[in-house]
Enzyme design. Structure first.
Site, PDB file in Angstrom:
ATOM      1  N   THR A 100      50.606  90.697 142.234  1.00 30.71           N
ATOM      2  CA  THR A 100      49.633  91.736 142.578  1.00 30.71           C
ATOM      3  C   THR A 100      48.195  91.257 142.388  1.00 30.71           C
ATOM      4  O   THR A 100      47.282  91.726 143.086  1.00 30.71           O
ATOM      5  CB  THR A 100      49.913  92.994 141.718  1.00 30.71           C
ATOM      6  OG1 THR A 100      51.179  93.510 142.122  1.00 30.71           O
ATOM      7  CG2 THR A 100      48.875  94.065 141.888  1.00 30.71           C
TER       8      THR A 100
ATOM      9  N   THR B 131      53.941  90.580 138.020  1.00 32.28           N
ATOM     10  CA  THR B 131      54.360  91.030 136.688  1.00 32.28           C
ATOM     11  C   THR B 131      55.845  91.387 136.607  1.00 32.28           C
ATOM     12  O   THR B 131      56.414  91.401 135.519  1.00 32.28           O
ATOM     13  CB  THR B 131      53.527  92.248 136.231  1.00 32.28           C
ATOM     14  OG1 THR B 131      53.699  93.308 137.177  1.00 32.28           O
ATOM     15  CG2 THR B 131      52.054  91.906 136.101  1.00 32.28           C
ATOM     16  N   ASP B 132      56.473  91.669 137.756  1.00 33.45           N
ATOM     17  CA  ASP B 132      57.879  92.123 137.714  1.00 33.45           C
ATOM     18  C   ASP B 132      58.831  91.075 137.145  1.00 33.45           C
ATOM     19  O   ASP B 132      59.791  91.412 136.442  1.00 33.45           O
ATOM     20  CB  ASP B 132      58.357  92.524 139.111  1.00 33.45           C
ATOM     21  CG  ASP B 132      57.649  93.761 139.641  1.00 33.45           C
ATOM     22  OD1 ASP B 132      56.959  94.438 138.857  1.00 33.45           O
ATOM     23  OD2 ASP B 132      57.795  94.052 140.845  1.00 33.45           O
TER      24      ASP B 132
ATOM     25  N   SER C 186      56.771  88.886 142.873  1.00 30.48           N
ATOM     26  CA  SER C 186      57.829  88.607 141.894  1.00 30.48           C
ATOM     27  C   SER C 186      59.241  88.563 142.457  1.00 30.48           C
ATOM     28  O   SER C 186      60.009  87.654 142.146  1.00 30.48           O
ATOM     29  CB  SER C 186      57.807  89.673 140.790  1.00 30.48           C
ATOM     30  OG  SER C 186      56.831  89.393 139.855  1.00 30.48           O
TER      31      SER C 186
HETATM   32  N1  ASP Z   1      55.466  93.916 142.385  1.00 34.06           N
HETATM   33  C1  ASP Z   1      54.421  93.066 141.879  1.00 34.06           C
HETATM   34  C2  ASP Z   1      54.958  91.669 141.640  1.00 34.06           C
HETATM   35  O1  ASP Z   1      55.498  91.444 140.584  1.00 34.06           O
HETATM   36  C3  ASP Z   1      53.891  93.601 140.605  1.00 34.06           C
HETATM   37  C4  ASP Z   1      52.762  92.842 139.999  1.00 34.06           C
HETATM   38  O2  ASP Z   1      52.473  91.706 140.305  1.00 34.06           O
HETATM   39  O3  ASP Z   1      52.136  93.430 139.118  1.00 34.06           O
HETATM   40  O4  ASP Z   1      54.821  90.824 142.482  1.00 34.06           O
END
Ligand code: ASP
Length: 327
Positions: free
Chosen positions: A12, A89-90, A56
């Site tokens: 993200t 973050t995932d 992710s």
């Molecule tokens: N869905 C996103 C990912 O992990 C969430 C993020 O990056 O915060 O790619």
């Protein structure tokens, strides 16, 4: 001034909203994100590289191995003091733990990301990136294994998990809490993490499945994995490490076929132990040869098993790797 290599690797932090579909997609280059980290030149010399722009769910263990080798090429350079990696973050905790287990260097490696994309009010990408760089230049960050830094909070990659689907302080170490904070552009540490596990590998075994136990579950998912050639299984068991009897029968069958089965708890906190003697209880499973995975969430135990199987097929050696650390 210290030099930090920043490896842009999607998530993200590199996304903006596509107005046609009203949803976030990869769109910011490393250079664009870096240009928002204003003032960083007073703290560190930054060298940026683009590794990927993946979200992710598109990250695989094969890519984690590639990334680990890529990070090592920078750590080997005398002019580089530390490395920062961005990530969605995932699955950030899975990649960070992969790096932790496969990189053997005292130089800081810090993984960061953001919860809000570049189109959102309060985009946290630049703040997280600057805090991660400040962590990477700290002498105190050396020798701590891979660190995760978002929201000015520093957690050990071996302990951290994503705890909330949307809050900025989503990264938590449920058992022991954070190891430090970033305050006024400086990392401050309050405790050590004792997990310095390192597994020397040049390949991995990705055919490892993760199954979560629930009330009344039978053995069909375990059987399916075995029939489809799984080389390892991780079971997120109930509570202290117990599963329903029919599932237990299938787990025992998998072990008889030489498949290592690692048991962790579906509880958010706490270790598994062989406390219960009924059919499918921890004692019954341990007697059958199940490996106990301490307090790890299933997705991180799976990463460890993927790496351990890259080193050895011996169930006893894999048990050593899992049970000899913090046991
Ligand atoms: N869905 C996103 C990912 O992990 C969430 C993020 O990056 O915060 O790619």
């Amino acid at each position: 001034m210290k030099k930090v290599v920043v490896i842009f690797n999607g998530g993200t932090i590199a996304m903006k909203v596509d107005e046609r579909i009203h949803a976030a997609v990869p769109s910011l280059s490393g250079e664009e994100v870096m240009s928002m980290v204003t003032g960083i030149e007073s703290h560190a010399v930054v060298e940026s590289h683009n590794f990927s722009s993946l979200p992710s769910p598109h990250v695989t263990p094969e890519l984690m191995l590639e990334l680990s080798n890529y990070v090592k090429t920078f750590l080997d350079r005398d002019d580089v003091d530390g490395v920062v990696v961005t990530h969605g973050t995932d699955t950030l905790e899975e990649t960070a733990y992969f790096l932790h287990l496969t990189i053997n260097s005292d130089k800081p490696v810090v993984v960061t990301g953001s919860m809000r994309n570049g189109s959102e009010l309060g985009y946290d990408g630049p703040a997280n990136l600057s805090a991660a760089i400040c962590t990477a230049i700290s002498d105190e960050s050396r020798g701590r294994g891979v660190l995760v830094c978002l929201n000015d909070e520093i957690n050990a990659a071996s302990e951290v998990t994503k705890s909330h689907s949307m809050k900025l302080n989503t990264f938590e170490s449920p058992e022991f809490g954070l190891v430090g904070i970033v305050d006024d552009n400086k990392a401050h540490f309050y405790r050590e993490s004792l997990d310095h596990d390192y597994i020397d590998i040049d390949k991995i075994e990705t055919n490892v499945d993760l199954i979560k136990a629930c009330a009344g579950m039978d053995g069909k998912l375990v059987d399916f994995c075995v029939e489809n050639g799984a080389k390892g299984l991780v079971i997120e068991a109930m509570g202290r490490g117990n599963i329903p009897p029919k599932m237990a029968a299938s787990v025992k069958n998998a072990i008889c076929k030489g498949i290592p089965v690692v048991l962790v708890s579906r509880c958010y906190r706490g270790r598994v132990l062989d406390s219960y003697g009924y059919e499918g209880g921890g004692k019954d499973l341990r007697t059958a040869g199940v490996i106990f995975g301490d307090d790890m969430p299933g997705q991180k135990a799976r990463i460890k098993l993927i790496i351990a199987l890259g080193k050895t097929n011996s169930i006893d050696e894999i048990r050593e790797i899992f049970e000899n650390g913090r046991y």
